[in-house]
Motif scaffolding. Structure first.
Motif, PDB file in Angstrom:
ATOM      1  N   MET A 329       0.943  -1.325  -0.153  1.00 12.69           N
ATOM      2  CA  MET A 329       0.149  -0.029   0.091  1.00 12.69           C
ATOM      3  C   MET A 329       0.893   1.108   0.187  1.00 12.69           C
ATOM      4  SD  MET A 329      -3.311  -0.835   2.552  1.00 12.69           S
ATOM      5  CE  MET A 329      -2.134  -0.643   4.060  1.00 12.69           C
ATOM      6  N   PRO A 330       0.293   2.307  -0.373  1.00 14.20           N
ATOM      7  CA  PRO A 330       1.040   3.601  -0.437  1.00 14.20           C
ATOM      8  C   PRO A 330       1.596   4.100   0.822  1.00 14.20           C
ATOM      9  CG  PRO A 330      -0.607   4.133  -1.773  1.00 14.20           C
ATOM     10  CD  PRO A 330      -0.939   2.535  -0.909  1.00 14.20           C
ATOM     11  N   LEU A 331       0.646   3.835   1.959  1.00 17.76           N
ATOM     12  CA  LEU A 331       0.852   4.117   3.245  1.00 17.76           C
ATOM     13  C   LEU A 331       0.694   3.241   4.207  1.00 17.76           C
ATOM     14  CD1 LEU A 331      -0.831   7.787   2.922  1.00 17.76           C
ATOM     15  CD2 LEU A 331       1.601   7.510   3.121  1.00 17.76           C
ATOM     16  N   PRO A 332       1.240   3.038   5.348  1.00 21.30           N
ATOM     17  CA  PRO A 332       0.775   1.921   6.438  1.00 21.30           C
ATOM     18  C   PRO A 332      -0.485   2.307   7.097  1.00 21.30           C
ATOM     19  CG  PRO A 332       2.649   3.348   7.193  1.00 21.30           C
ATOM     20  CD  PRO A 332       2.350   3.886   5.645  1.00 21.30           C
ATOM     21  N   ARG A 333      -1.226   1.498   7.689  1.00 19.50           N
ATOM     22  CA  ARG A 333      -2.680   2.220   8.045  1.00 19.50           C
ATOM     23  C   ARG A 333      -3.085   1.009   9.232  1.00 19.50           C
ATOM     24  NH1 ARG A 333      -6.052   6.129   5.738  1.00 19.50           N
ATOM     25  NH2 ARG A 333      -4.915   5.581   3.652  1.00 19.50           N
ATOM     26  N   VAL A 334      -3.311   1.467  10.347  1.00 20.69           N
ATOM     27  CA  VAL A 334      -4.007   0.492  11.281  1.00 20.69           C
ATOM     28  C   VAL A 334      -5.232   1.302  12.003  1.00 20.69           C
ATOM     29  CG1 VAL A 334      -2.591   1.571  13.066  1.00 20.69           C
ATOM     30  CG2 VAL A 334      -3.678  -0.720  13.434  1.00 20.69           C
ATOM     31  N   SER A 335      -6.251   0.833  12.228  1.00 26.93           N
ATOM     32  CA  SER A 335      -7.560   1.299  12.799  1.00 26.93           C
ATOM     33  C   SER A 335      -8.103   2.151  11.684  1.00 26.93           C
ATOM     34  CB  SER A 335      -7.382   2.022  13.883  1.00 26.93           C
ATOM     35  OG  SER A 335      -8.549   2.523  14.586  1.00 26.93           O
ATOM     36  N   GLY A 336      -8.146   1.866  10.481  1.00 26.04           N
ATOM     37  CA  GLY A 336      -8.653   2.600   9.427  1.00 26.04           C
ATOM     38  C   GLY A 336     -10.026   1.888   8.921  1.00 26.04           C
ATOM     39  N   SER A 337     -10.726   2.651   7.971  1.00 24.41           N
ATOM     40  CA  SER A 337     -12.025   1.880   7.349  1.00 24.41           C
ATOM     41  C   SER A 337     -11.849   1.644   5.950  1.00 24.41           C
ATOM     42  CB  SER A 337     -13.233   2.806   7.571  1.00 24.41           C
ATOM     43  OG  SER A 337     -13.563   2.973   8.936  1.00 24.41           O
ATOM     44  N   PHE A 373      -3.685  10.949   7.278  1.00 19.70           N
ATOM     45  CA  PHE A 373      -4.494  11.816   6.894  1.00 19.70           C
ATOM     46  C   PHE A 373      -5.011  11.728   5.455  1.00 19.70           C
ATOM     47  CE2 PHE A 373      -2.650  14.409  10.132  1.00 19.70           C
ATOM     48  CZ  PHE A 373      -3.644  14.679  11.172  1.00 19.70           C
ATOM     49  N   TRP A 374      -4.461  10.583   4.921  1.00 14.19           N
ATOM     50  CA  TRP A 374      -4.539  10.507   3.540  1.00 14.19           C
ATOM     51  C   TRP A 374      -5.429   9.323   3.005  1.00 14.19           C
ATOM     52  CZ3 TRP A 374      -0.156  12.486   5.807  1.00 14.19           C
ATOM     53  CH2 TRP A 374       0.208  13.680   5.230  1.00 14.19           C
ATOM     54  N   PRO A 375      -6.462   9.614   2.385  1.00 13.59           N
ATOM     55  CA  PRO A 375      -7.341   8.252   2.062  1.00 13.59           C
ATOM     56  C   PRO A 375      -6.759   7.827   0.611  1.00 13.59           C
ATOM     57  CG  PRO A 375      -8.260  10.673   1.490  1.00 13.59           C
ATOM     58  CD  PRO A 375      -6.995  10.971   2.146  1.00 13.59           C
ATOM     59  N   VAL A 376      -6.915   6.869   0.295  1.00 12.86           N
ATOM     60  CA  VAL A 376      -6.476   5.940  -0.683  1.00 12.86           C
ATOM     61  C   VAL A 376      -7.455   5.201  -1.346  1.00 12.86           C
ATOM     62  CG1 VAL A 376      -4.748   3.962  -1.360  1.00 12.86           C
ATOM     63  CG2 VAL A 376      -3.884   5.974   0.233  1.00 12.86           C
ATOM     64  N   LEU A 377      -7.276   4.956  -2.633  1.00 10.98           N
ATOM     65  CA  LEU A 377      -8.199   4.241  -3.338  1.00 10.98           C
ATOM     66  C   LEU A 377      -7.539   3.215  -3.716  1.00 10.98           C
ATOM     67  CD1 LEU A 377     -10.158   6.784  -5.876  1.00 10.98           C
ATOM     68  CD2 LEU A 377     -11.242   5.367  -4.153  1.00 10.98           C
ATOM     69  N   TYR A 378      -8.256   1.703  -3.778  1.00 15.27           N
ATOM     70  CA  TYR A 378      -7.745   0.601  -4.266  1.00 15.27           C
ATOM     71  C   TYR A 378      -8.688   0.100  -5.475  1.00 15.27           C
ATOM     72  CZ  TYR A 378      -6.895  -4.571  -4.384  1.00 15.27           C
ATOM     73  OH  TYR A 378      -6.572  -5.680  -4.850  1.00 15.27           O
ATOM     74  N   ALA A 382      -7.575  -3.080 -11.884  1.00 17.69           N
ATOM     75  CA  ALA A 382      -6.283  -2.522 -12.556  1.00 17.69           C
ATOM     76  C   ALA A 382      -5.240  -3.558 -12.255  1.00 17.69           C
ATOM     77  CB  ALA A 382      -6.141  -1.212 -11.660  1.00 17.69           C
ATOM     78  N   PRO A 383      -4.466  -3.451 -13.010  1.00 18.72           N
ATOM     79  CA  PRO A 383      -3.453  -4.401 -13.163  1.00 18.72           C
ATOM     80  C   PRO A 383      -2.667  -4.251 -11.713  1.00 18.72           C
ATOM     81  CG  PRO A 383      -3.236  -3.170 -15.134  1.00 18.72           C
ATOM     82  CD  PRO A 383      -4.153  -2.611 -14.190  1.00 18.72           C
ATOM     83  N   GLU A 384      -2.043  -5.205 -11.245  1.00 18.91           N
ATOM     84  CA  GLU A 384      -1.208  -5.495  -9.944  1.00 18.91           C
ATOM     85  C   GLU A 384       0.117  -4.357 -10.101  1.00 18.91           C
ATOM     86  OE1 GLU A 384       0.908  -8.644  -7.025  1.00 18.91           O
ATOM     87  OE2 GLU A 384      -0.235  -9.359  -8.899  1.00 18.91           O
ATOM     88  N   GLY A 385       0.140  -3.808  -9.131  1.00 15.33           N
ATOM     89  CA  GLY A 385       1.284  -2.817  -9.137  1.00 15.33           C
ATOM     90  C   GLY A 385       0.744  -1.456  -9.411  1.00 15.33           C
ATOM     91  N   SER A 386      -0.409  -1.247  -9.862  1.00 13.64           N
ATOM     92  CA  SER A 386      -1.123   0.050 -10.281  1.00 13.64           C
ATOM     93  C   SER A 386      -2.461   0.229  -9.760  1.00 13.64           C
ATOM     94  CB  SER A 386      -1.292   0.273 -11.847  1.00 13.64           C
ATOM     95  OG  SER A 386      -1.843  -0.706 -12.420  1.00 13.64           O
ATOM     96  N   ARG A 387      -2.728  -0.591  -8.474  1.00 10.39           N
ATOM     97  CA  ARG A 387      -4.267  -0.636  -8.133  1.00 10.39           C
ATOM     98  C   ARG A 387      -4.463   0.405  -7.133  1.00 10.39           C
ATOM     99  NH1 ARG A 387      -4.037  -6.898  -7.383  1.00 10.39           N
ATOM    100  NH2 ARG A 387      -4.619  -7.655  -9.762  1.00 10.39           N
ATOM    101  N   TYR A 388      -3.429   1.190  -6.475  1.00  7.61           N
ATOM    102  CA  TYR A 388      -3.617   2.022  -5.545  1.00  7.61           C
ATOM    103  C   TYR A 388      -3.427   3.466  -5.865  1.00  7.61           C
ATOM    104  CZ  TYR A 388      -3.732  -1.555  -1.805  1.00  7.61           C
ATOM    105  OH  TYR A 388      -4.105  -2.516  -0.934  1.00  7.61           O
ATOM    106  N   SER A 389      -3.882   4.610  -5.787  1.00  9.44           N
ATOM    107  CA  SER A 389      -3.769   5.906  -5.857  1.00  9.44           C
ATOM    108  C   SER A 389      -4.224   6.848  -4.641  1.00  9.44           C
ATOM    109  CB  SER A 389      -4.480   6.331  -6.985  1.00  9.44           C
ATOM    110  OG  SER A 389      -5.882   6.150  -6.772  1.00  9.44           O
ATOM    111  N   THR A 390      -3.374   7.847  -4.216  1.00  5.84           N
ATOM    112  CA  THR A 390      -3.683   8.589  -2.978  1.00  5.84           C
ATOM    113  C   THR A 390      -4.505   9.889  -3.296  1.00  5.84           C
ATOM    114  OG1 THR A 390      -1.306   7.738  -2.273  1.00  5.84           O
ATOM    115  CG2 THR A 390      -2.416   9.618  -1.161  1.00  5.84           C
TER     116      THR A 390
END
Length: 567
Positions: A329-337, A373-378, A382-390
């Motif tokens: 993932m672009p960023l580590p995340r714990v306790s997110g939704s 503070f940064w939401p991320v879209l999955y 999309a092809p593996e390696g390009s599924r995440y965007s901040t």
């Protein structure tokens, strides 16, 4: 001791330095909302949104909390309704301690709240509570009692309308649980006979392998069996008997994922990806996002991995199961939704980059730190390696006890936050005006919603759709050259502690489209799309759903309807 000293040092350096005491709630993610989305202030709740549940056929969300003072209205209600359009909050009477409960829906759309918390403030024991929401009376009404106390409980509505309540409890409540502590169980509740439940034993090795049984990730598979996963271990289970149907694979053989934990207090989040007609609705893919490492503390960087598993139903109790596929993932995340959107993408939002869930370390400091503070879209297609965007950042820290859920207009409501004045952050932010609790409520508008030329608006659809029914939906599209590319059913959100325990997306089969802008319905730009209803109760259990029309990645406002079996 060294962790605690390190924690105190970081707090001394950072707390208060980066909190902009005079800054208002900023209504923008910064930058272009067409690309980054936008945060908007909705209003102020009178209780913290620890639990967030959409109320079908309305714009309202039920919030529940542990008793917090002072409330913005000067009262002490531990539940209430937030209107996602007007921002108005209305208190709801509840007589039990309800933090850490589970919640789902009855087939008629009634919100059900199960289990809860030990006595707190003036609220009595709630871990055995069974309640339903009375929207008109503004009350949570008791309808029965669980056999045992449950805390951090996942509630799952089954295809037959019954509900499972799964969790352990930190101390015995009710009859003796000596055996159950070693061999975890769950309870099966029948809303048609609400006063009692049936206790069902899980496989005897379950707890020995999972260690934690708090807010387990549970999804109904296309077979009617349930995917049950807690921390690092899971099984496919026959829900009416507790029998293990199949062991789920482990990710312990993936070096980068060694030590990755996902159950409270290391809470990651999870979704069942959309069920699609091109797969004959027989392929279920589950993605688990983030979490925390097994040997972690308040300063430990959270997991920055997601794990994806594909399960194909073969019939007769047989499955073809792949191996966990890891992505960074672009960023580590714990306790997110993790919020499933109508275009099939997943919005990761809220949470922290460091720490773990829990009330506090010595001195009352937060156990979650460095807000994410940064939401991320999955994008799972999309092809593996390009599924995440901040996307663009928030200004409000939503750490412990934060929640998020899809609204009927397609935005995402954001609520909650606890220990909101005791964490450290290297980033500037807008501090909670109330100290510990965070009562400010926001909407996040995903970037797709700014493509107004391609937001299909439903003009007419039936209030009820049956299994395999042929249904025609009338809609308006501003771009006269565009037609909808998919029609989806979204189960309403029911979020807490990183897990939305009810969201589900079913893509309907399109069998005809009318591109004639002079359709008899009509006015310019109005057309129809005809779809086939979901195949059976295992794919879409009876009950309330939101219907959305989608053009490529853009979706319009939804409409409430019910799925019913007319056979």
């Amino acid at each position: 001791m060294k962790y605690f000293l390190y924690y105190l040092f970081i707090c001394a350096v950072l707390v208060g330095v980066h909190a902009e005491e005079s800054s208002p709630l900023i209504n923008s993610a910064g930058g272009d909302p067409v690309v980054l989305g936008q945060f908007q202030q909705l209003g102020v709740s009178y209780c913290v949104g620890v639990q967030l549940i959409a109320v079908p056929n309305t714009d309202k969300f039920l919030f529940m909390e542990r008793p917090t003072t002072p409330h913005p209205d000067g009262k002490h209600a531990n539940a209430g309704l937030m209107d996602a359009v007007t921002g108005k909050f209305t208190n709801v009477a509840c007589k039990f301690s309800m933090e850490n409960c589970g919640h789902t829906y009855l087939e008629n759309g009634t919100v059900a709240v199960l289990a809860g918390h030990k006595p707190q403030s003036s609220y009595p024991e709630g871990r055995r509570a069974l309640q339903i929401l009375n929207v008109e009376a503004l009350t949570l009404d008791s309808v029965g009692q669980l056999q045992f106390g449950h805390w951090l409980a996942t509630a799952t509505r089954l295809p037959n309308g019954m509900v499972t309540i799964m969790s352990d409890s930190p101390s015995p409540v009710g009859p003796t649980r000596k055996d159950a502590v070693q061999n975890p169980f769950y309870e099966l509740w029948d809303p048609n006979n609400p006063a009692s439940t049936k206790a069902i034993q899980l496989d005897s090795t379950f707890l020995a392998n999972t260690k934690y049984f708090y807010y387990p990730f549970v999804f109904v598979l296309p077979s009617g069996d349930i995917f049950t996963f807690s921390n690092t271990y899971g099984q496919i289970i026959a829900p009416l008997t507790g029998k293990k149907v199949m062991l789920l694979p482990s990710w312990k053989n993936i070096p980068e994922a060694k030590g990755m934990n996902t159950a409270y207090p290391f809470s990651g989040s999870a979704v069942l990806l959309p069920l699609r007609p091109e797969d004959s609705y027989q392929v279920a893919e589950i993605v688990i996002f983030g979490g925390q490492w097994s040997k972690s503390w308040v300063n430990t960087t959270a997991v920055d991995l997601s794990m994806r598993l594909k399960i194909k139903v073969l019939g007769n109790g047989l499955y073809e199961i792949g191996e966990w596929q890891m992505e960074r993932m672009p960023l580590p995340r714990v306790s997110g939704s993790a919020v499933l959107l109508p275009n099939g993408q997943v919005l990761l939002i809220n949470g922290a980059k460091r720490g773990m869930l829990g009330d506090a370390v010595s001195g009352g400091g937060a156990m979650l730190n460095e807000p994410n503070f940064w939401p991320v879209l999955y994008d799972p297609m999309a092809p593996e390696g390009s599924r995440y965007s901040t996307l663009g950042r928030s200004q409000i820290a939503r750490l412990l006890h934060s929640t998020a859920g899809l609204t009927i207009n397609g935005s995402v409501i954001l609520a909650g936050g606890d220990r909101s004045s005791r964490f450290w952050s290297p980033d500037t932010y807008s501090p909670s005006p109330n100290g510990f609790p965070e009562f400010r409520v926001e909407l996040f508008v995903p970037p797709f919603l700014y493509d107004t030329d391609h937001r299909p608006v439903i003009v007419n659809c039936p209030p009820v759709i049956g299994y395999e029914d042929i249904t025609t939906i009338v809609y308006r599209m501003p771009d006269s050259n565009a037609t909808v590319t998919s029609v989806v059913l979204m189960a309403p959100p029911s979020d807490t502690h990183g897990f939305n325990m009810h969201q589900r997306m079913v893509v309907l089969q399109i069998i005809a489209e009318d591109k004639d802008t002079n359709h008899e319905a009509s006015e310019p730009g109005v057309r129809t799309v005809t779809v086939r209803g979901p195949p059976n109760v295992n794919i879409a259990p009876q009950g309330p759903y939101m219907l959305f029309l989608v053009y490529e990645k853009t979706y319009g406002p939804g409409k409430w309807l019910s799925v019913r079996d007319f056979s």
